[in-house]
Design a protein around this motif. Sequence first.
Motif, PDB file in Angstrom:
ATOM      1  N   THR A   1       0.248   5.639  -6.043  1.00  0.00           N
ATOM      2  CA  THR A   1      -0.054   6.930  -5.453  1.00  0.00           C
ATOM      3  C   THR A   1       0.347   8.000  -6.472  1.00  0.00           C
ATOM      4  O   THR A   1       1.418   7.928  -7.069  1.00  0.00           O
ATOM      5  CB  THR A   1       0.675   7.117  -4.104  1.00  0.00           C
ATOM      6  OG1 THR A   1       0.260   8.341  -3.501  1.00  0.00           O
ATOM      7  CG2 THR A   1       2.188   7.112  -4.249  1.00  0.00           C
ATOM      8  N   GLN A   2      -0.528   8.977  -6.670  1.00  0.00           N
ATOM      9  CA  GLN A   2      -0.326   9.976  -7.716  1.00  0.00           C
ATOM     10  C   GLN A   2       0.572  11.106  -7.229  1.00  0.00           C
ATOM     11  O   GLN A   2       0.374  11.645  -6.134  1.00  0.00           O
ATOM     12  CB  GLN A   2      -1.660  10.553  -8.176  1.00  0.00           C
ATOM     13  CG  GLN A   2      -1.564  11.646  -9.218  1.00  0.00           C
ATOM     14  CD  GLN A   2      -1.056  11.126 -10.560  1.00  0.00           C
ATOM     15  OE1 GLN A   2      -1.407  10.023 -10.991  1.00  0.00           O
ATOM     16  NE2 GLN A   2      -0.228  11.933 -11.233  1.00  0.00           N
TER      17      GLN A   2
ATOM     18  N   MET B   1       1.927   8.347 -11.890  1.00  0.00           N
ATOM     19  CA  MET B   1       1.463   7.456 -10.827  1.00  0.00           C
ATOM     20  C   MET B   1       2.667   6.631 -10.396  1.00  0.00           C
ATOM     21  O   MET B   1       3.367   6.052 -11.235  1.00  0.00           O
ATOM     22  CB  MET B   1       0.358   6.539 -11.349  1.00  0.00           C
ATOM     23  CG  MET B   1      -0.239   5.628 -10.277  1.00  0.00           C
ATOM     24  SD  MET B   1      -1.225   6.533  -9.079  1.00  0.00           S
ATOM     25  CE  MET B   1      -2.751   6.715 -10.018  1.00  0.00           C
TER      26      MET B   1
ATOM     27  N   GLU C   1       0.838  -1.193   0.000  1.00  0.00           N
ATOM     28  CA  GLU C   1       0.000   0.000   0.000  1.00  0.00           C
ATOM     29  C   GLU C   1       0.869   1.238   0.000  1.00  0.00           C
ATOM     30  O   GLU C   1       1.611   1.494   0.962  1.00  0.00           O
ATOM     31  CB  GLU C   1      -0.945   0.015   1.195  1.00  0.00           C
ATOM     32  CG  GLU C   1      -1.901   1.202   1.196  1.00  0.00           C
ATOM     33  CD  GLU C   1      -2.906   1.135   2.327  1.00  0.00           C
ATOM     34  OE1 GLU C   1      -2.769   0.244   3.177  1.00  0.00           O
ATOM     35  OE2 GLU C   1      -3.812   1.985   2.361  1.00  0.00           O
ATOM     36  N   GLU C   2       0.770   2.034  -1.060  1.00  0.00           N
ATOM     37  CA  GLU C   2       1.540   3.259  -1.183  1.00  0.00           C
ATOM     38  C   GLU C   2       0.787   4.427  -0.555  1.00  0.00           C
ATOM     39  O   GLU C   2      -0.453   4.447  -0.517  1.00  0.00           O
ATOM     40  CB  GLU C   2       1.832   3.600  -2.649  1.00  0.00           C
ATOM     41  CG  GLU C   2       2.557   2.532  -3.439  1.00  0.00           C
ATOM     42  CD  GLU C   2       1.620   1.625  -4.199  1.00  0.00           C
ATOM     43  OE1 GLU C   2       2.051   1.011  -5.195  1.00  0.00           O
ATOM     44  OE2 GLU C   2       0.436   1.521  -3.810  1.00  0.00           O
ATOM     45  N   SER C   3       1.564   5.416  -0.131  1.00  0.00           N
ATOM     46  CA  SER C   3       0.983   6.656   0.368  1.00  0.00           C
ATOM     47  C   SER C   3       2.019   7.757   0.214  1.00  0.00           C
ATOM     48  O   SER C   3       3.192   7.486  -0.070  1.00  0.00           O
ATOM     49  CB  SER C   3       0.555   6.520   1.829  1.00  0.00           C
ATOM     50  OG  SER C   3       1.674   6.219   2.654  1.00  0.00           O
TER      51      SER C   3
ATOM     52  N   CYS D   1       5.613   2.887   1.272  1.00  0.00           N
ATOM     53  CA  CYS D   1       4.941   1.666   0.818  1.00  0.00           C
ATOM     54  C   CYS D   1       4.981   0.666   1.969  1.00  0.00           C
ATOM     55  O   CYS D   1       6.068   0.226   2.376  1.00  0.00           O
ATOM     56  CB  CYS D   1       5.623   1.097  -0.405  1.00  0.00           C
ATOM     57  SG  CYS D   1       4.953  -0.491  -0.945  1.00  0.00           S
TER      58      CYS D   1
ATOM     59  N   ARG E   1       7.107   4.158 -11.981  1.00  0.00           N
ATOM     60  CA  ARG E   1       6.145   5.220 -12.251  1.00  0.00           C
ATOM     61  C   ARG E   1       5.664   5.124 -13.685  1.00  0.00           C
ATOM     62  O   ARG E   1       6.344   4.587 -14.553  1.00  0.00           O
ATOM     63  CB  ARG E   1       6.755   6.592 -11.986  1.00  0.00           C
ATOM     64  CG  ARG E   1       7.865   6.995 -12.948  1.00  0.00           C
ATOM     65  CD  ARG E   1       8.471   8.329 -12.516  1.00  0.00           C
ATOM     66  NE  ARG E   1       9.539   8.761 -13.412  1.00  0.00           N
ATOM     67  CZ  ARG E   1      10.307   9.824 -13.201  1.00  0.00           C
ATOM     68  NH1 ARG E   1      10.121  10.575 -12.108  1.00  0.00           N
ATOM     69  NH2 ARG E   1      11.249  10.149 -14.068  1.00  0.00           N
TER      70      ARG E   1
ATOM     71  N   TYR F   1       4.242   3.483  -8.239  1.00  0.00           N
ATOM     72  CA  TYR F   1       3.895   2.172  -7.712  1.00  0.00           C
ATOM     73  C   TYR F   1       5.092   1.567  -6.983  1.00  0.00           C
ATOM     74  O   TYR F   1       6.231   1.717  -7.427  1.00  0.00           O
ATOM     75  CB  TYR F   1       3.511   1.226  -8.833  1.00  0.00           C
ATOM     76  CG  TYR F   1       2.351   1.665  -9.680  1.00  0.00           C
ATOM     77  CD1 TYR F   1       2.543   2.460 -10.809  1.00  0.00           C
ATOM     78  CD2 TYR F   1       1.049   1.280  -9.362  1.00  0.00           C
ATOM     79  CE1 TYR F   1       1.476   2.864 -11.592  1.00  0.00           C
ATOM     80  CE2 TYR F   1      -0.024   1.678 -10.148  1.00  0.00           C
ATOM     81  CZ  TYR F   1       0.201   2.464 -11.250  1.00  0.00           C
ATOM     82  OH  TYR F   1      -0.858   2.859 -12.028  1.00  0.00           O
TER      83      TYR F   1
ATOM     84  N   LEU G   1       7.402   9.338  -0.360  1.00  0.00           N
ATOM     85  CA  LEU G   1       6.455   8.271  -0.598  1.00  0.00           C
ATOM     86  C   LEU G   1       6.768   7.098   0.325  1.00  0.00           C
ATOM     87  O   LEU G   1       7.928   6.829   0.628  1.00  0.00           O
ATOM     88  CB  LEU G   1       6.517   7.814  -2.051  1.00  0.00           C
ATOM     89  CG  LEU G   1       6.357   8.889  -3.123  1.00  0.00           C
ATOM     90  CD1 LEU G   1       6.339   8.262  -4.505  1.00  0.00           C
ATOM     91  CD2 LEU G   1       5.138   9.730  -2.886  1.00  0.00           C
TER      92      LEU G   1
ATOM     93  N   GLY H   1       1.740  10.510  -1.888  1.00  0.00           N
ATOM     94  CA  GLY H   1       1.666  11.306  -3.097  1.00  0.00           C
ATOM     95  C   GLY H   1       0.894  12.599  -2.875  1.00  0.00           C
ATOM     96  O   GLY H   1       0.301  12.809  -1.821  1.00  0.00           O
TER      97      GLY H   1
END
Length: 122
Positions: A116-117, A89, A4-6, A21, A35, A91, A19, A8
């Motif tokens: 995450t964008q 994006m 789970e990414e966060s 993960c 990306r 990843y 970022l 961004g």
Amino acid sequence: VELEESGGGSVQAGGSLKLSCNKSQSTLHCMGWFRQAPGKEPEGVAGIDLAGRTRYADSVKGRFTISKDNDKRILYLDVNPLKSEDTAMYYCAADWRVFPDTLLNSGQYAHWGQGTQVTVSS
């Protein structure tokens, strides 16, 4: 296995982001950040293996730093300074074994997050 990414967001050029993960399985020792920008091919930007050896795409060397906290099972990507061409994006990917010279090869990873964008305005 969950990744789970966060972290961004939307930032101005010259700014920074970190970022993260989170991974649910501790045996996935090798991890990477990838990306994909709209209309472009996916790109491997940074990878790290079990021993902590890192690899970076030429386009991000000196600006991106990959690291991991094995106890917390978190992968990080520090990005500073951001450029407009970093908009994509992002990843994270993981697998139990990836050779150092293939850390940026997406085909080496079986497990992927949802992304995450990151949007950078000039």
